[in-house]
Design an enzyme around this catalytic site. Structure first.
Site: not given
Ligand SMILES: Cc1cc2nc3c(=O)[nH]c(=O)nc-3n(C[C@H](O)[C@H](O)[C@H](O)COP(=O)(O)OP(=O)(O)OC[C@H]3O[C@@H](n4cnc5c(N)ncnc54)[C@H](O)[C@@H]3O)c2cc1C
Length: 824
Positions: A501
C-alpha cells in the site's frame, strides 16, 4: 536613542500585526498610529515622517486592487505560469482526490486547536463492541499461529469457515447488501485484535475490507454489479482480490503494461462486445484462492468500436475465476506470513464490457477510481495491523521483562532493557493515537489522503522499531521459532507492512509532503488552479487574491516562527490543561516553522523540490510529527486527561518534537541555496536546537508502566487479545504478572538467605523448604514462589524439534499446504 525607539515601535507594531495575521489595512493603521505616537513622544519627527512615507508607499498601492493587479499581479502571473511545472494527469488526479482535515490547520502556522478538540470522540457502537467481544474473541481463541505459519502454510479450514460465516470480509459492506457496515473505528479495532494473535489472519481479513472489488463496487458499481457481488462478498461466497501490480509496475502503478483491446467475440452464440486482455500481475493478496479478480489494465480501442478515442486509459474490470484463460492459483511466500498471495496471468483473455466496474462508460476512469478510494483503506488496514502488533509487544515484552530474571533481577530493572521498554511504550502510545485519529477522520466522512499516508508510514515504521526492541528484550526466546514463540513471526513480517500500500521510502519522500504541501497549503493549490481559469480577468483576480494572501501568510509565519522561537514557545494561544498547554504552544511554533520552510523551499526550488526527495521527506516528517502529536493530545483529552498516561504522553510528545526539530534542522542544513538556509536558521532556530529527546528518568517511568498491571497499560493494550486461553501464551503470561510482582519482595528475602549460605540443598524446591524452616519466608510465600517459578518456566522455555520435523518443513511434498487445498 529616540530614532531607535521609534523604529523599534514601528517594528513591534508590524510584528504584532503579522503574528496575529491582521489585514493590510489594520497593519497600516496600527503601525502608522504607533509610529506617529511613539515618534512624536520620543522627539524623532524626521524618523517618524520617513517611516510614515515608507508605510504609505507599501500600503496605498497594495490597497488599490485594480492598480495592484495590473502592476504587480499580472507580471507575477506570467512568471508563475512559466515556472510552475505542469501537473501530469496522474498527479492532478492524486491531488484532487481526498479531503483536507486537521492537517490543513497544522500547515497553517496557526492551528485552531478548538477545531481539533471539538471533533466527536470516536466510540464503538454497542453492536460493534459485541462483535469484538463475540466473534472476534472466538476467532482469536481458534488461532494457532504456528500451525498457520509452519504446518499448513495457510489458515485451517475451520478458521476460513468462521471468518466467512461471521462476515469478517463484509465489514465495509452496507447492511442492505448483507454486510456488517461497521465504522472505520470498529474495522480498525477488529484488525488490531486479530493482529495481536496472527499477522496472517489479520492480513487475510484486512484485504477484502480495503481497496478492492467491494470498495470499488460500492462507489462505482452498477446496481446490477452491486446486487450480484456485494451480498456474496459479505459472506465470503466470493473471495476477492485486486490486481494492479506487475513486474514493470510497482510503486509507479500507472506504468502498467497490461492491456485490453476492445473487440467483438461470440459468447454463448451471441456476438458480444468486450476486451481481449493480456496481463502479468504479481504479489496479489488472496489471488490463489480468489473467485473474483479485480484487474487494472490499460484499455485500447483501435477499431473505434466504442468511439473516437483509441487509448482510453486505465480501466478496472472484475473477472470471475472461471474466465477462460485466467491463470491463477500459484502462490508467493511472503516472509513466513503465509496469507494467500500470488501471481495472476492471462493472454488474450476475453471479458465482456459488462465486467468493467461501473459498466462501459467507466472505461478509462480506473486511476481516478483507485486514487479516490485509496485513502480510506490505507488509513485503516496497515495502521491497524501495525497498531495491533505494537500493542501486543507492550503486553508481551512488558510481562516477559518482569518475569525473566538474570543476575538475580528482573531484566526490566536493567537500564539497557529499560531503554527498549520505554521506546516500546512511548511509540505504542503514539501509534495507537495515530491509528485512532485516521479512523476517526474516515468516520467523519473525510477521505484523508495525507493523514492516511502519514499513518501508513509511521505506524509501520514504528511497528518495525517496536518489533525489533521486543525481539531484543526476549533474547534467545524471540529467536527460536516454534509454537512457544509469539514474537518471531511478527518481527519477520514487518517488511511486508513496510512494502505494501505504498512502499515506505516512496511514501515518505514523495507523498507526505508532496501531497501535503499542495493540498494542505491554504494558497498554493488556489494559485495553481488559477492558471487553468480560461477568462484572463477571472484568472488574474483569483491569482491576485491567492498571491497576496500567500505573501501575508509567509510574512506572518516568519514572524511567528521567530517570535515563538525566541520565547521558547512560552507565549500564544493554547488549548488543553495546565499540563498540556506548553505542548500545544510547542506545536504552534513548529507549525509556523513548517509553513515558513515549506513556502521558502517551494518558492526557491519550484518544481525541482519534487526531485529533492531528501528535503521533501524531512518536511514531510515535520508535518507527520505535528499530526501525530496532535492525535496524542486529542486522545489524552478524549480519555479524560488521565494522570496515569502522562509519562507515556510526555515521552511520545518529546520524541515527536525532538524528531521534528532534527528534521527541520536537516532540511535547513541541506538547503542548496546557502544564504537562504542561513536566514531560515535564524528564523526557525534563533537560539539553536533546544529540544531534547525524552529523558532517562521519563523512560524509566514508561518502562515501569508497561511492566506492571495498571490503567495506563490497559489502555495501551486495548483491543489486544489477552484472554488466557490455551492458544494464547501472552494472555497467560499477563495473567501471571500480578503474582510475579507479588513474589518479588519474597524472592529478595529468599535470595538473601541463599547468599547468607543458609541452604545446603542444591535444588530449588528443597531450598524453599529450608527457607521456610529457617523462617526466612513463610509457607504461603514459598508456595507463591513455587507457583510463579513453575508457571514462568513455560514462558521462558523454547521449542526443540526432531531434525526430521524441520526437514519436513523445508522440503514439503505439498507446496500449497493442507489448509489451502481444503479451502480451494
Ligand atoms: C505481500 C505483498 C502483498 C501485496 N498485495 C498486493 C495486492 O493485493 N494487489 C496489488 O496490486 N499489489 C500488491 N502488492 C504490491 C505492492 O503494492 C508493491 O509491492 C508496492 O507498490 C511496491 O512495488 P515494488 O515491490 O515493485 O517495489 P518498487 O516499485 O520496485 O520499489 C522499490 C523501492 O524503491 C522505492 N521507490 C520507488 N519509487 C520511488 C520514488 N519515486 N521515490 C522514492 N522511492 C521510490 C520504493 O519505496 C521501494 O523502497 C503486494 C506486495 C506484497 C509484497
Amino acid at each position: 536613542m529616540s530614532v531607535i525607539l521609534t523604529l523599534l515601535a514601528a517594528l513591534i507594531a508590524s510584528g504584532a500585526c503579522a503574528y496575529h495575521r491582521t489585514g493590510l489595512r489594520t497593519w497600516a493603521i496600527a503601525t502608522g498610529v504607533t509610529t506617529l505616537v511613539v515618534g512624536l513622544l520620543a522627539g524623532a519627527p524626521v524618523t517618524t515622517v520617513v517611516l510614515l512615507i515608507i508605510e504609505a508607499a507599501i500600503a496605498v498601492p497594495l490597497l488599490m486592487p485594480a492598480f495592484r493587479r495590473r502592476q504587480i499581479s499580472a507580471p507575477l502571473l506570467k512568471i508563475f505560469a512559466k515556472v510552475t511545472p505542469k501537473l501530469s494527469d496522474t498527479e492532478q488526479t492524486a491531488l484532487e482526490a481526498g479531503t483536507v482535515g486537521f492537517e490543513g490547520e497544522l500547515f497553517s502556522g496557526k492551528p485552531d486547536w478548538h477545531q481539533l478538540l471539538s471533533q466527536p470522540k470516536p466510540e464503538l457502537s454497542v453492536e460493534e463492541q459485541a462483535f469484538l467481544d463475540g466473534p472476534v474473541e472466538q476467532l482469536c481463541a481458534m488461532i494457532d499461529d504456528w500451525q498457520i505459519t509452519h504446518e499448513l502454510g495457510d489458515l485451517p479450514p475451520a478458521v476460513w469457515e468462521f471468518i466467512k460465516k461471521n462476515k469478517f470480509f463484509g465489514m465495509i459492506i452496507p447492511k442492505q447488501y448483507g454486510g456488517l457496515q461497521f465504522s472505520a473505528l470498529a474495522h480498525s479495532a477488529v484488525l488490531q485484535k486479530l493482529a495481536t494473535m496472527s499477522a496472517t489472519v489479520a492480513s487475510t481479513v484486512a484485504v477484502p475490507n480495503s481497496l478492492g472489488p467491494a470498495e470499488l463496487l460500492l462507489h462505482y458499481g452498477s446496481e446490477e454489479q452491486k446486487n450480484h457481488y456485494l451480498p456474496r462478498l459479505a459472506v465470503g461466497e466470493e473471495i476477492p482480490c485486486f490486481a494492479l501490480t506487475g513486474p514493470y509496475a510497482g510503486s509507479d502503478a500507472t506504468s502498467l503494461t497490461d492491456y485490453g483491446i476492445v473487440c467483438k467475440q461470440v459468447v454463448d452464440g451471441a456476438e458480444t462486445l468486450g476486451v481481449k486482455l493480456t496481463f502479468d500481475k504479481r504479489y496479489i493478496t488472496l489471488a490463489p484462492i480468489a473467485t473474483v479478480v479485480g484487474l487494472a489494465f490499460r484499455m485500447y480501442d483501435p477499431e473505434h468500436l466504442l468511439g473516437d478515442k483509441e487509448d482510453l486509459g486505465i480501466t478496472l474490470a472484475l473477472l470471475p475465476r472461471s474466465t477462460p484463460g485466467l491463470q491463477i492459483g500459484r502462490r508467493h511466500f511472503p516472509l513466513n506470513i503465509p496469507f494467500q498471495n500470488g501471481p495472476v496471468h492471462g493472454k488474450d483473455v476475453f471479458a465482456p464490457l459488462t465486467t468493467l466496474i461501473g459498466g462501459p462508460h467507466m472505461a478509462g476512469h480506473g486511476w481516478r477510481m483507485l486514487v479516490e478510494c485509496l485513502s480510506v483503506g490505507r488509513a485503516i488496514s496497515l495502521p491497524s495491523n501495525a497498531t495491533g502488533g505494537v500493542r501486543m509487544a507492550v503486553a508481551a515484552t512488558g510481562a516477559y521483562a518482569r518475569l525473566r530474571k538474570q543476575f538475580g533481577l528482573s531484566i526490566a530493572r536493567f537500564e539497557g532493557v529499560e531503554e527498549a521498554l520505554a521506546r516500546i511504550g512511548g511509540l505504542t502510545y503514539a501509534t495507537a493515537a495515530l491509528s485512532r485519529a485516521t479512523a476517526a477522520a474516515v468516520d467523519r466522512g473525510e477521505k484523508p489522503a495525507v493523514p492516511s499516508a502519514i499513518a501508513k508510514y509511521h505506524a509501520t515504521e514504528w511497528g518495525r522499531i517496536v518489533a525489533g526492541d521486543a525481539m531484543d528484550v526476549h533474547g534467545g526466546k524471540g529467536v527460536q521459532l516454534g509454537p512457544k514463540n509469539y514474537a518471531g513471526r511478527s518481527w519477520q513480517g514487518v517488511p511486508i507492512a513496510i512494502t505494501v500500500e505504498g512502499a515506505n521510502i516512496m511514501t515518505r519522500s514523495l507523498m507526505i509532503f508532496g501531497q501535503g504541501a499542495i493540498r494542505c497549503h491554504p494558497y498554493v493549490l488556489k494559485e495553481m488552479q488559477a492558471l487553468s481559469i480560461a477568462d484572463y480577468g477571472d484568472r488574474l483576480k483569483t491569482f491576485d487574491r491567492a498571491l497576496f494572501g500567500h505573501i501575508g501568510f509567509g510574512i506572518s509565519n516568519a514572524v511567528r516562527s521567530f517570535t515563538l522561537g525566541i520565547t521558547g514557545s512560552a507565549i500564544g494561544d493554547a488549548a488543553g490543561d495546565a499540563y498540556t498547554r506548553r505542548y500545544y504552544r510547542k506545536l504552534n511554533r513548529y507549525s509556523a516553522a513548517l509553513a515558513l520552510c515549506a513556502d521558502v523551499f517551494m518558492g526557491v526550488l519550484g518544481g525541482k523540490l519534487k526531485f529533492k526527495e531528501k528535503l521533501s521527506a524531512r518536511l514531510g516528517d515535520v508535518l507527520s510529527y505535528l499530526y501525530i502529536a496532535s492525535a496524542m493530545l486529542k486522545r489524552y483529552e478524549d480519555t479524560g486527561r488521565p494522570e496515569a498516561d502522562r509519562p507515556l504522553l510526555a515521552w511520545a510528545f518529546h520524541e515527536c518534537v525532538w524528531r521534528m526539530q532534527m528534521a527541520l534542522d536537516g532540511a535547513i542544513r541541506n538547503f542548496p541555496v546557502r544564504p537562504v538556509g542561513w536566514l531560515l536558521r535564524v528564523l526557525v532556530f534563533p537560539f539553536g536546537r533546544r529540544e531534547v529527546p525524552p529523558s532517562d528518568r521519563l523512560g524509566r517511568r514508561v518502562a515501569a508502566l508497561i511492566t506492571a498491571p495498571g490503567e495506563a497499560r490497559d489502555r495501551l493494550t486495548q483491543w489486544a487479545y489477552l484472554t488466557p486461553t490455551a492458544n494464547n501464551t501472552v494472555g497467560r503470561m499477563c495473567a501471571l504478572l500480578p503474582d510475579v510482582i507479588a513474589a518479588e519482595p519474597v524472592e529478595r528475602k529468599f535470595q538473601k538467605a541463599q547468599k547468607a549460605g543458609q541452604f545446603v540443598s542444591r535444588d530449588y524446591d528443597s531450598q524453599l523448604l529450608e527457607a521456610v524452616k529457617a523462617a526466612a519466608i513463610t509457607e504461603g510465600e514459598a508456595a507463591l514462589l513455587k507457583r510463579v517459578r513453575d508457571a514462568s518456566f513455560e514462558f521462558i522455555s523454547v521449542d526443540d524439534f526432531d531434525p526430521k520435523e524441520l526437514r519436513a518443513a523445508v522440503v514439503r511434498d505439498e507446496p500449497t499446504g493442507k489448509g489451502l487445498a481444503d479451502a480451494a
